[in-house]
Design a protein around this motif. Structure first.
Motif, PDB file in Angstrom:
ATOM      1  N   MET A 287       0.627  -1.397  -0.225  1.00  0.00           N
ATOM      2  CA  MET A 287       0.030   0.018   0.093  1.00  0.00           C
ATOM      3  C   MET A 287       0.682   1.255   0.005  1.00  0.00           C
ATOM      4  N   LEU A 288       2.228   1.070  -0.114  1.00  0.00           N
ATOM      5  CA  LEU A 288       3.043   2.454   0.032  1.00  0.00           C
ATOM      6  C   LEU A 288       2.701   3.195  -1.214  1.00  0.00           C
ATOM      7  N   ASN A 289       2.878   2.478  -2.413  1.00  0.00           N
ATOM      8  CA  ASN A 289       2.861   3.636  -3.630  1.00  0.00           C
ATOM      9  C   ASN A 289       1.395   4.170  -3.909  1.00  0.00           C
ATOM     10  N   PRO A 290       0.270   3.368  -3.536  1.00  0.00           N
ATOM     11  CA  PRO A 290      -0.985   3.937  -3.413  1.00  0.00           C
ATOM     12  C   PRO A 290      -1.247   5.024  -2.562  1.00  0.00           C
ATOM     13  N   MET A 291      -0.400   4.872  -1.410  1.00  0.00           N
ATOM     14  CA  MET A 291      -0.741   6.001  -0.478  1.00  0.00           C
ATOM     15  C   MET A 291      -0.027   7.144  -0.835  1.00  0.00           C
ATOM     16  N   LEU A 292       0.967   6.912  -1.486  1.00  0.00           N
ATOM     17  CA  LEU A 292       1.750   8.094  -1.951  1.00  0.00           C
ATOM     18  C   LEU A 292       0.924   8.858  -3.001  1.00  0.00           C
ATOM     19  N   ILE A 293       0.272   8.197  -4.106  1.00  0.00           N
ATOM     20  CA  ILE A 293      -0.433   8.696  -4.918  1.00  0.00           C
ATOM     21  C   ILE A 293      -1.576   9.426  -4.386  1.00  0.00           C
ATOM     22  N   ASP A 294      -2.213   8.747  -3.563  1.00  0.00           N
ATOM     23  CA  ASP A 294      -3.334   9.653  -2.668  1.00  0.00           C
ATOM     24  C   ASP A 294      -3.010  10.961  -2.221  1.00  0.00           C
ATOM     25  N   GLN A 295      -1.595  11.020  -1.686  1.00  0.00           N
ATOM     26  CA  GLN A 295      -1.093  12.016  -0.996  1.00  0.00           C
ATOM     27  C   GLN A 295      -0.487  12.951  -1.982  1.00  0.00           C
TER      28      GLN A 295
ATOM     29  N   SER B  92       3.710  12.935  -7.475  1.00  0.00           N
ATOM     30  CA  SER B  92       3.752  12.817  -8.865  1.00  0.00           C
ATOM     31  C   SER B  92       4.386  11.185  -8.798  1.00  0.00           C
ATOM     32  N   LEU B  93       4.274  10.791 -10.241  1.00  0.00           N
ATOM     33  CA  LEU B  93       5.124   9.261 -10.578  1.00  0.00           C
ATOM     34  C   LEU B  93       6.475   9.743 -10.561  1.00  0.00           C
ATOM     35  N   ALA B  94       6.933  10.788 -11.013  1.00  0.00           N
ATOM     36  CA  ALA B  94       8.446  11.049 -11.038  1.00  0.00           C
ATOM     37  C   ALA B  94       8.842  10.926  -9.406  1.00  0.00           C
ATOM     38  N   GLN B  95       8.217  11.617  -8.744  1.00  0.00           N
ATOM     39  CA  GLN B  95       8.659  11.798  -7.336  1.00  0.00           C
ATOM     40  C   GLN B  95       8.570  10.237  -6.738  1.00  0.00           C
ATOM     41  N   ILE B  96       7.452   9.719  -7.011  1.00  0.00           N
ATOM     42  CA  ILE B  96       7.609   8.069  -6.637  1.00  0.00           C
ATOM     43  C   ILE B  96       8.944   7.362  -7.045  1.00  0.00           C
ATOM     44  N   GLY B  97       9.034   7.559  -8.416  1.00  0.00           N
ATOM     45  CA  GLY B  97      10.003   6.771  -9.076  1.00  0.00           C
ATOM     46  C   GLY B  97      11.726   7.126  -8.281  1.00  0.00           C
ATOM     47  N   VAL B  98      11.765   8.243  -8.242  1.00  0.00           N
ATOM     48  CA  VAL B  98      13.022   8.814  -7.230  1.00  0.00           C
ATOM     49  C   VAL B  98      13.169   8.202  -6.025  1.00  0.00           C
ATOM     50  N   LEU B  99      12.209   8.449  -5.253  1.00  0.00           N
ATOM     51  CA  LEU B  99      12.140   7.844  -3.997  1.00  0.00           C
ATOM     52  C   LEU B  99      12.270   6.499  -3.984  1.00  0.00           C
TER      53      LEU B  99
ATOM     54  N   LEU C  73       6.304  11.867   5.417  1.00  0.00           N
ATOM     55  CA  LEU C  73       5.672  10.988   4.781  1.00  0.00           C
ATOM     56  C   LEU C  73       6.935  10.319   4.084  1.00  0.00           C
ATOM     57  N   GLY C  74       7.608  11.135   3.367  1.00  0.00           N
ATOM     58  CA  GLY C  74       9.092  10.640   2.682  1.00  0.00           C
ATOM     59  C   GLY C  74      10.103  10.123   3.638  1.00  0.00           C
ATOM     60  N   MET C  75      10.214  10.733   4.886  1.00  0.00           N
ATOM     61  CA  MET C  75      10.943   9.983   5.693  1.00  0.00           C
ATOM     62  C   MET C  75      10.520   8.792   6.175  1.00  0.00           C
ATOM     63  N   TYR C  76       9.338   8.482   6.296  1.00  0.00           N
ATOM     64  CA  TYR C  76       8.746   7.226   6.907  1.00  0.00           C
ATOM     65  C   TYR C  76       8.886   6.061   5.823  1.00  0.00           C
TER      66      TYR C  76
ATOM     67  N   GLY D 194      -5.337  -4.334  -0.113  1.00  0.00           N
ATOM     68  CA  GLY D 194      -6.242  -3.335  -0.633  1.00  0.00           C
ATOM     69  C   GLY D 194      -7.828  -3.374  -0.034  1.00  0.00           C
ATOM     70  N   PHE D 195      -8.090  -4.701   0.232  1.00  0.00           N
ATOM     71  CA  PHE D 195      -9.361  -4.572   0.718  1.00  0.00           C
ATOM     72  C   PHE D 195      -9.508  -4.087   2.181  1.00  0.00           C
ATOM     73  N   LEU D 196      -8.261  -4.327   3.087  1.00  0.00           N
ATOM     74  CA  LEU D 196      -8.228  -3.716   4.236  1.00  0.00           C
ATOM     75  C   LEU D 196      -8.177  -2.306   4.316  1.00  0.00           C
ATOM     76  N   ALA D 197      -7.351  -1.676   3.407  1.00  0.00           N
ATOM     77  CA  ALA D 197      -7.045  -0.518   3.307  1.00  0.00           C
ATOM     78  C   ALA D 197      -8.457   0.364   2.886  1.00  0.00           C
ATOM     79  N   GLN D 198      -8.843  -0.029   1.851  1.00  0.00           N
ATOM     80  CA  GLN D 198     -10.312   0.418   1.415  1.00  0.00           C
ATOM     81  C   GLN D 198     -11.209   0.421   2.515  1.00  0.00           C
ATOM     82  N   SER D 199     -11.461  -0.415   3.195  1.00  0.00           N
ATOM     83  CA  SER D 199     -12.326  -0.266   4.351  1.00  0.00           C
ATOM     84  C   SER D 199     -12.125   0.309   5.466  1.00  0.00           C
ATOM     85  N   LEU D 200     -10.712   0.187   5.868  1.00  0.00           N
ATOM     86  CA  LEU D 200     -10.505   0.826   7.144  1.00  0.00           C
ATOM     87  C   LEU D 200      -9.889   2.015   7.019  1.00  0.00           C
ATOM     88  N   GLY D 201      -9.430   2.616   5.844  1.00  0.00           N
ATOM     89  CA  GLY D 201      -8.661   3.884   5.581  1.00  0.00           C
ATOM     90  C   GLY D 201      -7.197   3.796   5.907  1.00  0.00           C
ATOM     91  N   TYR D 202      -6.256   4.465   5.130  1.00  0.00           N
ATOM     92  CA  TYR D 202      -4.673   4.163   5.512  1.00  0.00           C
ATOM     93  C   TYR D 202      -4.504   4.146   7.142  1.00  0.00           C
TER      94      TYR D 202
END
Length: 422
Positions: free
Chosen positions: A249-257, A260-267, A326-329, A380-388
């Motif tokens: 759930m790391l990448n989906p959480m970053l997108i929802d925060q 950008s794709l470029a930032q996620i790629g670098v990170l 979030l980046g530090m985490y 995905g099911f847990l994160a969708q129902s509970l929230g991140y």
């Protein structure tokens, strides 16, 4: 059978402590880099490239089929341990064969046009993935056989470094080549890097190949008969099942925060690879003084604390103040993952029999991947129902339970009583 110390890139010596040379470590790093290049190309670069071409996300999801050979490679691992060309060597036979097949597959992919459809990408991808998975069996077997038990921490470090470099070159570097020089040039670059890593195969030595004569042919049945393998499988189930949902759930959480794709790629690829290199070296130094299983438990407690911090931060809205926290985490989570991976793989090597090293190690890794897939599936099911926020808080609680049971498994099983390297 007497215990014979062995050195990488040298000859076995029954009386002297093995010395791992810089050349020997470099060879193992290059071998793991070789199979990581196509793996991370499909894991990191290709999904982004296909999305850039406007391919539907559902079709991109079909790329998950490429992991099938990695999950089931333990079925043919005994064959890799059993059959080879003696004039070439037990491991060199399969390393050369699979490396040539990988270069051919990547060149075929370079000639493929996006207009051919996603099915063509998946078919060629299954070819590449199957040979990369087979190559991994030979690499793992070579590493277990070539390193003495006191030096397994170095073998595990080499593995982590090779994988980290593979994620950087196969992921971020290929994306950069694609962005500036288009598809064919990027794939030819990937084929060239894969070809160059093949040169490492010619520097391996296998004086140990005929020393560990098996009383019975390598087989999965022999692996399951050994208590250390069964205990390791139990530890994997208990320890890894909690980690997979958090990573998925790391990448989906970053997108929802709003990353950008470029930032996620670098990170994830560039910073993540740097963190992986540092964590692998640090873990190797720690394993000189600490048992691999003990370091695994300590890392698990750090994992638990981090999950709790992420959950609290989301619930309280701290990530809304900026991206730095979030980046530090994420960096901390990647560091913990690499420390756990390096420790776990060093422990895997301790559990393997040199008589069927490829089979034993592959069985453990495949089971680990299976647990990861199961954990990722439910995430995905847990994160969708509970929230991140509540999702990571739940994982923190589950992690506490996981570590408590893992500690009990370690304490009850004598096969884990390996003294740290000195």
């Amino acid at each position: 059978m007497p215990n014979i110390n062995r050195s990488v890139g040298g000859t076995p010596s029954p009386n002297t402590k093995p010395k791992i040379t810089a050349l020997g470590l470099s060879v193992v790093i290059a071998l793991y880099l070789a199979h990581a290049l196509p793996l991370y190309f499909y894991n990191v670069a290709l999904p982004a490239i296909l999305r850039h071409q406007g391919v539907d996300l559902r079709w991109i999801g079909m790329l998950s089929l490429l992991y099938i050979p990695w999950v089931f490679k333990f079925f043919w691992a005994p064959l890799i341990d059993r059959y080879y060309v003696k004039k070439l060597g037990k491991r060199k036979t399969w390393l050369l064969f699979t490396q040539v097949a990988l270069v051919i597959g990547i060149l075929a992919l370079a000639l493929t046009q996006f207009s051919y459809g996603i099915v063509v990408f998946v078919v060629i991808g299954l070819w590449i993935s199957s040979f990369a998975a087979t190559q991994d069996i030979a690499i793992d077997g070579y590493t277990v056989e070539a390193f003495a038990e006191s030096e397994y921490r170095l073998g595990s470090m080499a593995q982590s470094i090779g994988i980290a470099l593979g994620s950087m070159l196969g992921g971020a570097a290929i994306l950069w080549l694609y962005q500036y020089y288009a598809w064919q040039f990027a794939l030819i670059g990937l084929a060239a890097m894969t070809f160059l890593t093949m040169m490492a195969v010619f520097f391996i030595h296998e004086p140990f190949a005929d020393k560990a004569i098996a009383t019975q042919p390598p087989s999965l049945r022999q692996a399951f008969k050994r208590p250390e393998i069964l205990s390791a499988l139990t530890l994997i189930l208990c320890y890894r099942l909690v980690e997979a949902p958090a990573m998925a759930m790391l990448n989906p959480m970053l997108i929802d925060q709003q990353w950008s794709l470029a930032q996620i790629g670098v990170l994830m690829s560039v910073v993540g690879a740097g963190v992986g290199l540092l964590a692998a070296v640090t873990t190797t130094l720690l394993l000189k003084k600490i048992q691999a299983t003990q370091l695994l438990i300590w890392t698990g407690w750090c994992r638990t604390l981090l999950y709790a911090l992420i959950g609290v931060s989301i619930v309280l809205g701290w990530f809304n103040q900026g991206q730095l926290l979030l980046g530090m985490y994420v960096v901390a989570m990647l560091a913990i993952r690499y420390i756990a991976m390096t420790s776990l793989y060093a422990f895997f090597m301790q559990c393997c029999s040199k008589q069927q090293a490829g089979t034993d190690f592959t069985l453990l890794v495949c089971f680990e991947l299976l647990i990861y897939f199961i954990g990722g599936t439910v995430s995905g099911f847990l994160a969708q129902s509970l929230g991140y926020g509540h999702f990571y808080l739940l994982l923190a609680v589950a992690s506490v339970i996981s570590i408590v049971f893992s500690q009990r498994i370690v304490m009850k099983s004598k096969v884990f009583d390996h003294s740290p390297s000195s």
